[in-house]
Motif scaffolding. Structure first.
Motif, PDB file in Angstrom:
ATOM      1  N   ALA A   1      68.433  56.482  34.442  1.00  0.00           N
ATOM      2  CA  ALA A   1      67.833  57.398  35.416  1.00  0.00           C
ATOM      3  C   ALA A   1      66.891  58.375  34.736  1.00  0.00           C
TER       4      ALA A   1
ATOM      5  N   GLU B   1      56.962  62.190  38.144  1.00  0.00           N
ATOM      6  CA  GLU B   1      56.969  60.726  37.922  1.00  0.00           C
ATOM      7  C   GLU B   1      57.467  59.997  39.152  1.00  0.00           C
TER       8      GLU B   1
ATOM      9  N   LEU C   1      74.010  47.383  24.889  1.00  0.00           N
ATOM     10  CA  LEU C   1      75.376  47.890  25.076  1.00  0.00           C
ATOM     11  C   LEU C   1      76.417  46.886  24.607  1.00  0.00           C
TER      12      LEU C   1
ATOM     13  N   ASN D   1      67.662  62.162  35.177  1.00  0.00           N
ATOM     14  CA  ASN D   1      66.869  62.791  34.122  1.00  0.00           C
ATOM     15  C   ASN D   1      65.368  62.722  34.386  1.00  0.00           C
TER      16      ASN D   1
ATOM     17  N   GLU E   1      72.649  64.400  38.053  1.00  0.00           N
ATOM     18  CA  GLU E   1      72.520  64.201  36.595  1.00  0.00           C
ATOM     19  C   GLU E   1      71.317  63.329  36.250  1.00  0.00           C
TER      20      GLU E   1
ATOM     21  N   MET F   1      62.950  54.605  33.375  1.00  0.00           N
ATOM     22  CA  MET F   1      63.397  53.864  34.562  1.00  0.00           C
ATOM     23  C   MET F   1      62.329  53.957  35.663  1.00  0.00           C
TER      24      MET F   1
ATOM     25  N   VAL G   1      68.700  49.776  34.713  1.00  0.00           N
ATOM     26  CA  VAL G   1      69.842  50.630  34.355  1.00  0.00           C
ATOM     27  C   VAL G   1      69.293  51.903  33.710  1.00  0.00           C
TER      28      VAL G   1
ATOM     29  N   SER H   1      63.870  58.670  21.294  1.00  0.00           N
ATOM     30  CA  SER H   1      63.700  58.865  22.748  1.00  0.00           C
ATOM     31  C   SER H   1      63.770  60.320  23.175  1.00  0.00           C
ATOM     32  N   GLU H   2      63.284  61.210  22.335  1.00  0.00           N
ATOM     33  CA  GLU H   2      63.355  62.638  22.661  1.00  0.00           C
ATOM     34  C   GLU H   2      61.969  63.170  23.043  1.00  0.00           C
ATOM     35  N   GLY H   3      61.814  63.515  24.306  1.00  0.00           N
ATOM     36  CA  GLY H   3      60.657  64.303  24.733  1.00  0.00           C
ATOM     37  C   GLY H   3      59.345  63.570  24.897  1.00  0.00           C
TER      38      GLY H   3
ATOM     39  N   ALA I   1      67.055  50.629  30.731  1.00  0.00           N
ATOM     40  CA  ALA I   1      66.169  51.763  30.398  1.00  0.00           C
ATOM     41  C   ALA I   1      67.067  52.924  29.976  1.00  0.00           C
TER      42      ALA I   1
ATOM     43  N   LYS J   1      68.366  49.317  21.909  1.00  0.00           N
ATOM     44  CA  LYS J   1      69.731  49.796  22.145  1.00  0.00           C
ATOM     45  C   LYS J   1      70.402  48.903  23.188  1.00  0.00           C
TER      46      LYS J   1
HETATM   47  N1  LIG Z   1      55.959  59.741  32.539  1.00  0.00           N
HETATM   48  C1  LIG Z   1      56.548  60.442  31.612  1.00  0.00           C
HETATM   49  O1  LIG Z   1      56.312  61.620  31.444  1.00  0.00           O
HETATM   50  C2  LIG Z   1      57.522  59.723  30.773  1.00  0.00           C
HETATM   51  C3  LIG Z   1      57.744  58.369  30.983  1.00  0.00           C
HETATM   52  C4  LIG Z   1      58.708  57.721  30.215  1.00  0.00           C
HETATM   53  C5  LIG Z   1      59.417  58.419  29.258  1.00  0.00           C
HETATM   54  N2  LIG Z   1      59.165  59.729  29.065  1.00  0.00           N
HETATM   55  C6  LIG Z   1      59.979  60.510  28.114  1.00  0.00           C
HETATM   56  O2  LIG Z   1      60.511  59.704  27.098  1.00  0.00           O
HETATM   57  C7  LIG Z   1      61.829  60.134  26.769  1.00  0.00           C
HETATM   58  C8  LIG Z   1      62.805  58.974  26.870  1.00  0.00           C
HETATM   59  O3  LIG Z   1      62.950  58.593  28.231  1.00  0.00           O
HETATM   60  P1  LIG Z   1      64.162  57.638  28.697  1.00  0.00           P
HETATM   61  O4  LIG Z   1      64.037  57.444  30.145  1.00  0.00           O
HETATM   62  O5  LIG Z   1      64.215  56.479  27.786  1.00  0.00           O
HETATM   63  O6  LIG Z   1      65.430  58.510  28.289  1.00  0.00           O
HETATM   64  P2  LIG Z   1      66.403  59.501  29.115  1.00  0.00           P
HETATM   65  O7  LIG Z   1      65.646  60.473  29.911  1.00  0.00           O
HETATM   66  O8  LIG Z   1      67.352  60.012  28.104  1.00  0.00           O
HETATM   67  O9  LIG Z   1      67.161  58.555  30.127  1.00  0.00           O
HETATM   68  C9  LIG Z   1      68.060  57.581  29.686  1.00  0.00           C
HETATM   69  C10 LIG Z   1      68.946  57.185  30.838  1.00  0.00           C
HETATM   70  O10 LIG Z   1      69.802  56.135  30.400  1.00  0.00           O
HETATM   71  C11 LIG Z   1      71.138  56.459  30.750  1.00  0.00           C
HETATM   72  N3  LIG Z   1      72.046  55.862  29.791  1.00  0.00           N
HETATM   73  C12 LIG Z   1      72.118  56.103  28.464  1.00  0.00           C
HETATM   74  N4  LIG Z   1      73.103  55.368  27.907  1.00  0.00           N
HETATM   75  C13 LIG Z   1      73.671  54.677  28.931  1.00  0.00           C
HETATM   76  C14 LIG Z   1      74.735  53.768  28.987  1.00  0.00           C
HETATM   77  N5  LIG Z   1      75.424  53.432  27.898  1.00  0.00           N
HETATM   78  N6  LIG Z   1      75.066  53.233  30.188  1.00  0.00           N
HETATM   79  C15 LIG Z   1      74.385  53.571  31.300  1.00  0.00           C
HETATM   80  N7  LIG Z   1      73.348  54.432  31.305  1.00  0.00           N
HETATM   81  C16 LIG Z   1      72.999  54.983  30.127  1.00  0.00           C
HETATM   82  C17 LIG Z   1      71.199  57.976  30.721  1.00  0.00           C
HETATM   83  O11 LIG Z   1      72.292  58.413  31.488  1.00  0.00           O
HETATM   84  P3  LIG Z   1      73.084  59.751  31.110  1.00  0.00           P
HETATM   85  O12 LIG Z   1      72.197  60.881  31.540  1.00  0.00           O
HETATM   86  O13 LIG Z   1      74.333  59.630  31.877  1.00  0.00           O
HETATM   87  O14 LIG Z   1      73.285  59.727  29.609  1.00  0.00           O
HETATM   88  C18 LIG Z   1      69.846  58.330  31.339  1.00  0.00           C
HETATM   89  O15 LIG Z   1      69.901  58.294  32.727  1.00  0.00           O
HETATM   90  C19 LIG Z   1      62.164  61.275  27.721  1.00  0.00           C
HETATM   91  O16 LIG Z   1      61.878  62.492  27.087  1.00  0.00           O
HETATM   92  C20 LIG Z   1      61.196  61.043  28.852  1.00  0.00           C
HETATM   93  O17 LIG Z   1      60.877  62.220  29.592  1.00  0.00           O
HETATM   94  C21 LIG Z   1      58.257  60.398  29.816  1.00  0.00           C
END
Ligand SMILES: NC(=O)c1ccc[n+]([C@@H]2O[C@H](COP(=O)([O-])OP(=O)(O)OC[C@H]3O[C@@H](n4cnc5c(N)ncnc54)[C@H](OP(=O)(O)O)[C@@H]3O)[C@@H](O)[C@H]2O)c1
Ligand SMILES: Cc1cc2nc3c(=O)[nH]c(=O)nc-3n(C[C@H](O)[C@H](O)[C@H](O)COP(=O)(O)OP(=O)(O)OC[C@H]3O[C@@H](n4cnc5c(N)ncnc54)[C@H](O)[C@@H]3O)c2cc1C
Length: 445
Positions: free
Chosen positions: A154, A191, A112, A186, A184, A158, A152, A356-358, A299, A110
């Protein structure tokens, strides 16, 4: 006729969704063949979950081994399915599969579409995560982790990438660029414990003060924001580097600048918070500034592989909006919006259904539910004898080594022996060639 021979189902992808889906289907009575791009099964449970989480990873592996041990499940690793793969979805149909469950995760990147994304030093988190988890071919790629690195986003990804930069690379500074505010974010408290010892607390105070007016404008308490970020402090893992970790809230990337093809600066725009439809959104102010950095890692979540051969909208494969076999109200049926019809016999599950869900537990449940939808679909077909032998014959013609579940057992034994010899908790080969050699498969097929 043995009921386990009635239907033949292809599961594409051996991550948690695919493997738990395969187990469910086999238990329900289908004959299942799992195809996996990677040599090893596990997907992100193997190549995403942070490398030092040995106990968690081994726990997942144990469950995956149980699935692969089922007599009604075959495994073929090092086989890519899709339009540009070793076999297409059509090939699978021709091989006699009654249904296909696509559980290939979210392998698209993904971006931008910002100027400068091509510069050296600009990466997507998925590639970095695959690199430090030693998934070939990412192990062979060169990454420029400079002194000052921006991540990039949260979310937990990240934090995982920050973990790597803070504890393994020990870079000078890691800056999390977050488009909304501290309330906000996430990521989970657990972690954050891995990196919070490196957080610059004075800078956090200054940053909270900087964004406080915008937070107050939408009715938020800035001190609650600070508390959210610091919630991990009581259980902070002691620091092992002098890396300074800091946040830039209400900040969006707009452009990357470079010199000689190398990233030198990230240009960002300041945001304010705005309430819209009950949610807090980031709105750009037009005020731009630059950060001197050598690395930017996005990220921001993943999307599905657009080249796979299924219709994609936004980040996802298109699902039948009026599913014939809904499970818990969700659609698992691939859909062609051009003709307005479901793609017969093709289902999606796990991150292939919702990118990227859950966590692994979520992918497990989703894979099982997808399998239930597949099973309901199979009940509408005339039962027939499945012939999985034809599949193996076809794979032999691919002209590349194909890895079976017996081979995986060999590989695991060789890697375990190597770990013991080297006195390591875990050892893994970093290239497909080494893995294939360990399984004595390089001259095979
Ligand atoms: N250790 C663990 O348990 C672990 C480790 C890694 C991943 N995971 C899981 O894997 C899944 C995916 O994790 P993830 O971190 O990739 O997804 P995420 O939790 O959805 O975080 C994505 C981040 O990117 C930001 N973002 C999205 N589009 C953006 C944009 N156009 N410009 C700037 N910022 C943007 C989001 O901000 P907004 O909130 O403003 O949209 C959010 O802060 C989650 O369920 C996570 O819990 C778990
Ligand atoms: C960096 C990171 C860290 C994470 N840490 C944790 C954690 O600590 N704890 C936790 O519970 N969850 C964690 N998660 C979330 C968890 O990994 C996912 O929820 C889960 O792995 C998704 O499962 P999946 O089966 O849908 O997809 P994936 O795990 O991505 O599996 C997809 C599989 O499909 C295969 N494949 C892809 N394309 C093809 C193709 N064309 N043909 C054939 N095979 C293909 C791949 O080889 C892979 O084996 C993390 C995620 C990330 C990104």
């Amino acid at each position: 006729m043995n009921s386990s021979n009635r239907f033949l189902v292809a599961v594409v992808g051996a991550g948690p969704a695919g493997l738990f889906g395969a187990r469910e289907l086999a238990n329900l009575g289908a004959r299942v063949v799992v195809f996996n791009r990677d040599i090893k099964p596990g997907g992100l449970a193997e190549y995403g979950v942070y490398p030092s989480k040995h106990t968690m990873k081994e726990g997942f592996r144990k469950q995956f081994r149980q699935t692969l041990a089922l007599p009604g499940v075959d495994y073929y690793g090092n086989v890519v399915i899709g339009s540009h793969g070793d076999l297409t979805l059509d090939d699978l149909r021709k091989l006699g599969f009654d249904a296909v469950l696509v559980s290939a995760g979210a392998q698209g990147t993904k971006w931008l579409g910002l100027p400068g994304e091509e510069l050296e030093g600009v990466y997507h988190a998925k590639d970095v995560v695959y690199f430090y988890n030693q998934l070939p071919p990412f192990t062979q790629k060169h990454f420029r982790f400079g002194r000052r690195c921006v991540i990039v986003g949260a979310g937990n990804v990240m934090v995982d990438v920050a973990h790597f930069l803070v504890r393994e690379r020990k870079v000078e500074e890691v800056i999390a660029v977050v488009r909304r505010g501290p309330l906000e974010v996430n990521f989970t408290v657990k972690e954050m414990e891995a990196v919070i010892a490196n957080l610059d607390l004075e800078q956090l105070d200054a940053e909270i003060a900087r964004v406080a007016p915008s937070m107050r404008d939408v009715g938020q308490d800035p001190q609650a924001g600070k508390a959210r970020i610091l919630a991990a402090l009581p259980k902070a893992v002691p620091a092992t580097s002098n890396t300074r970790l800091r946040f830039e809230f209400l900040t969006s990337p707009v452009q990357m600048h470079g010199s000689g093809g190398m990233l030198t600066q990230l240009e960002v725009e300041d945001n304010v918070l705005a309430l819209k439809d009950g949610d807090t959104k980031a709105r750009g102010t037009g005020n731009r500034r630059r950060l001197d950095v050598e690395t930017v890692i996005f990220a921001i979540g993943d999307k599905v592989d657009e080249a796979f051969g299924l219709p994609v909208e936004a980040s996802e494969f298109v699902k039948n909006p009026q599913p014939r076999f809904p499970i818990e109200g969700l659609s698992y049926e691939a859909f062609d919006p051009k003709v307005g019809k479901p793609i017969q016999g093709v289902f999606v599950g796990g991150w292939s259904r919702k990118a990227s869900e859950g966590l692994v537990g979520y992918a497990r449940k989703d894979g099982i539910n997808a399998a239930k939808a597949v099973w309901e679909y199979l009940q509408t077909l005339h039962p027939r004898n499945a012939h999985p032998e034809a599949v193996f014959a076809r794979l032999k013609d691919l002209g590349k080594p194909v890895v079976t579940k017996t081979d995986i057992q060999k590989l695991e034994a060789v890697e375990a022996a190597e770990a013991m010899k080297r006195g390591l908790e875990e050892f893994r080969f970093g290239t497909n060639e080494e893995m294939l050699q360990a399984m004595k498969l390089l001259q095979a097929v």
